[in-house]
Design a protein around this motif. Structure first.
Motif, mmCIF file in Angstrom:
data_model
loop_
_atom_site.group_PDB
_atom_site.id
_atom_site.type_symbol
_atom_site.label_atom_id
_atom_site.label_comp_id
_atom_site.label_asym_id
_atom_site.label_seq_id
_atom_site.Cartn_x
_atom_site.Cartn_y
_atom_site.Cartn_z
ATOM 1 N N GLN A 284 -0.476 -11.589 2.165
ATOM 2 C CA GLN A 284 0.018 -11.282 3.506
ATOM 3 C C GLN A 284 1.515 -10.980 3.529
ATOM 4 O OE1 GLN A 284 -1.896 -13.500 6.891
ATOM 5 N NE2 GLN A 284 -2.510 -14.902 5.263
ATOM 6 N N LYS A 285 2.132 -10.955 2.332
ATOM 7 C CA LYS A 285 3.584 -10.762 2.262
ATOM 8 C C LYS A 285 3.997 -9.544 1.439
ATOM 9 C CE LYS A 285 4.382 -15.727 2.754
ATOM 10 N NZ LYS A 285 4.856 -16.972 2.091
ATOM 11 N N TRP A 286 3.027 -8.773 0.959
ATOM 12 C CA TRP A 286 3.382 -7.603 0.159
ATOM 13 C C TRP A 286 4.071 -6.552 1.024
ATOM 14 C CZ3 TRP A 286 3.522 -9.094 -4.470
ATOM 15 C CH2 TRP A 286 2.482 -9.774 -5.108
ATOM 16 N N ALA A 287 4.915 -5.724 0.385
ATOM 17 C CA ALA A 287 5.689 -4.702 1.087
ATOM 18 C C ALA A 287 4.867 -3.440 1.342
ATOM 19 C CB ALA A 287 6.928 -4.347 0.271
ATOM 20 N N GLN A 288 5.397 -2.583 2.187
ATOM 21 C CA GLN A 288 4.778 -1.293 2.448
ATOM 22 C C GLN A 288 5.104 -0.321 1.316
ATOM 23 O OE1 GLN A 288 5.903 0.060 6.338
ATOM 24 N NE2 GLN A 288 4.871 -1.612 7.381
ATOM 25 N N LEU A 289 4.436 0.819 1.348
ATOM 26 C CA LEU A 289 4.560 1.814 0.283
ATOM 27 C C LEU A 289 6.012 2.218 0.033
ATOM 28 C CD1 LEU A 289 3.019 3.749 -1.664
ATOM 29 C CD2 LEU A 289 3.027 5.415 0.208
ATOM 30 N N LYS A 290 6.770 2.419 1.086
ATOM 31 C CA LYS A 290 8.147 2.906 0.949
ATOM 32 C C LYS A 290 9.047 1.915 0.221
ATOM 33 C CE LYS A 290 9.318 1.359 5.659
ATOM 34 N NZ LYS A 290 10.244 0.277 5.300
ATOM 35 N N ASP A 291 8.642 0.656 0.169
ATOM 36 C CA ASP A 291 9.435 -0.388 -0.486
ATOM 37 C C ASP A 291 8.765 -0.941 -1.735
ATOM 38 O OD1 ASP A 291 11.437 -0.348 1.572
ATOM 39 O OD2 ASP A 291 10.037 -1.468 2.839
ATOM 40 N N THR A 292 7.718 -0.248 -2.211
ATOM 41 C CA THR A 292 6.907 -0.770 -3.310
ATOM 42 C C THR A 292 7.265 -0.102 -4.628
ATOM 43 O OG1 THR A 292 5.048 -1.339 -1.859
ATOM 44 C CG2 THR A 292 4.517 -0.972 -4.165
ATOM 45 N N PHE A 293 7.040 -0.820 -5.692
ATOM 46 C CA PHE A 293 7.241 -0.353 -7.074
ATOM 47 C C PHE A 293 6.477 0.954 -7.312
ATOM 48 C CE2 PHE A 293 5.664 -0.227 -11.448
ATOM 49 C CZ PHE A 293 6.811 -0.465 -12.183
ATOM 50 N N LYS A 294 7.087 1.866 -8.064
ATOM 51 C CA LYS A 294 6.426 3.095 -8.508
ATOM 52 C C LYS A 294 6.292 3.079 -10.030
ATOM 53 C CE LYS A 294 8.226 6.144 -4.866
ATOM 54 N NZ LYS A 294 8.993 7.403 -4.610
#
Length: 200
Positions: free
Chosen positions: A189-199
């Motif tokens: 429930q605490k994971w970030a959205q795509l724009k702030d996620t590891f690539k």
């Protein structure tokens, strides 16, 4: 070959695998994995570990990945039904941020191969689901990453799920159509959205 049918998905690196099932009045037999058949279909990955989990209805696990030690996963369901999802996190990919989902069940016996570079998760639609998967690398503590399961930029269409996005990955206010509450771990429930996620 002949023991499996391999279908490419709309996103490169994802495959649906259907084993040949031999049944009669006594039951059935199938090969759940055959390295030779996989290689003849062009799938040459090597697996190092088998995992299995059991979850109740409404449980959503994901969306998970490993950063420095990415895993390819061959997933299937041996009891119950889940909706399984992969999201492309490969930088430079034409389908970056796109998702693909498939229903896996003990009835359809389909398998889903997810290459390295994807986030993965599933939602349990049956009372109970037992989920099995092979991975191409070992689990490395501290290397896990995650992606918000309900990020509106990705727009995953989770079946049977009702609720309105409230700006976080919280499960609060979400239920299945029969009223079963959505059930996520605190971490998921605490994971970030795509724009702030590891690539990758």
């Amino acid at each position: 070959m002949g023991q499996i049918k391999v279908s490419k998905c709309p996103i490169e690196g994802l495959y649906v695998i259907e084993p040949a099932v031999h049944g009669d009045s006594r039951g059935y037999f199938m090969e759940t994995y055959n390295q030779k058949d996989m290689e003849e279909a062009g799938l040459t990955m090597k697996f190092v570990q088998d995992n299995q989990s059991c979850s109740t209805k409404g449980v959503l696990r994901g969306l998970h990945f490993q950063k420095e030690f990415p895993q390819g996963k061959l997933v299937r369901v041996i009891k119950g039904t889940v909706f399984d999802v992969a999201v492309d996190l490969r930088s430079g990919s034409e389908t970056y941020g796109k998702w693909f989902g498939i229903e896996l069940s003990e009835e359809n016996k389909k398998q889903f191969y997810i290459s390295e570079g994807f986030a993965h998760g599933f939602l349990v639609l049956s009372d109970v689901a037992e989920f099995c998967y092979k991975v191409t690398d070992f689990y490395h503590p501290g290397d896990e990453g995650g992606l918000a399961w309900n990020d509106p930029e990705i727009g995953i269409e989770w079946p049977q799920l009702k609720g309105e996005y409230q700006g976080t990955a919280s499960a609060r206010g979400y239920t299945l159509e029969d009223g079963t509450a959505l059930n996520l771990s605190d971490k998921d429930q605490k994971w970030a959205q795509l724009k702030d996620t590891f690539k990758f």
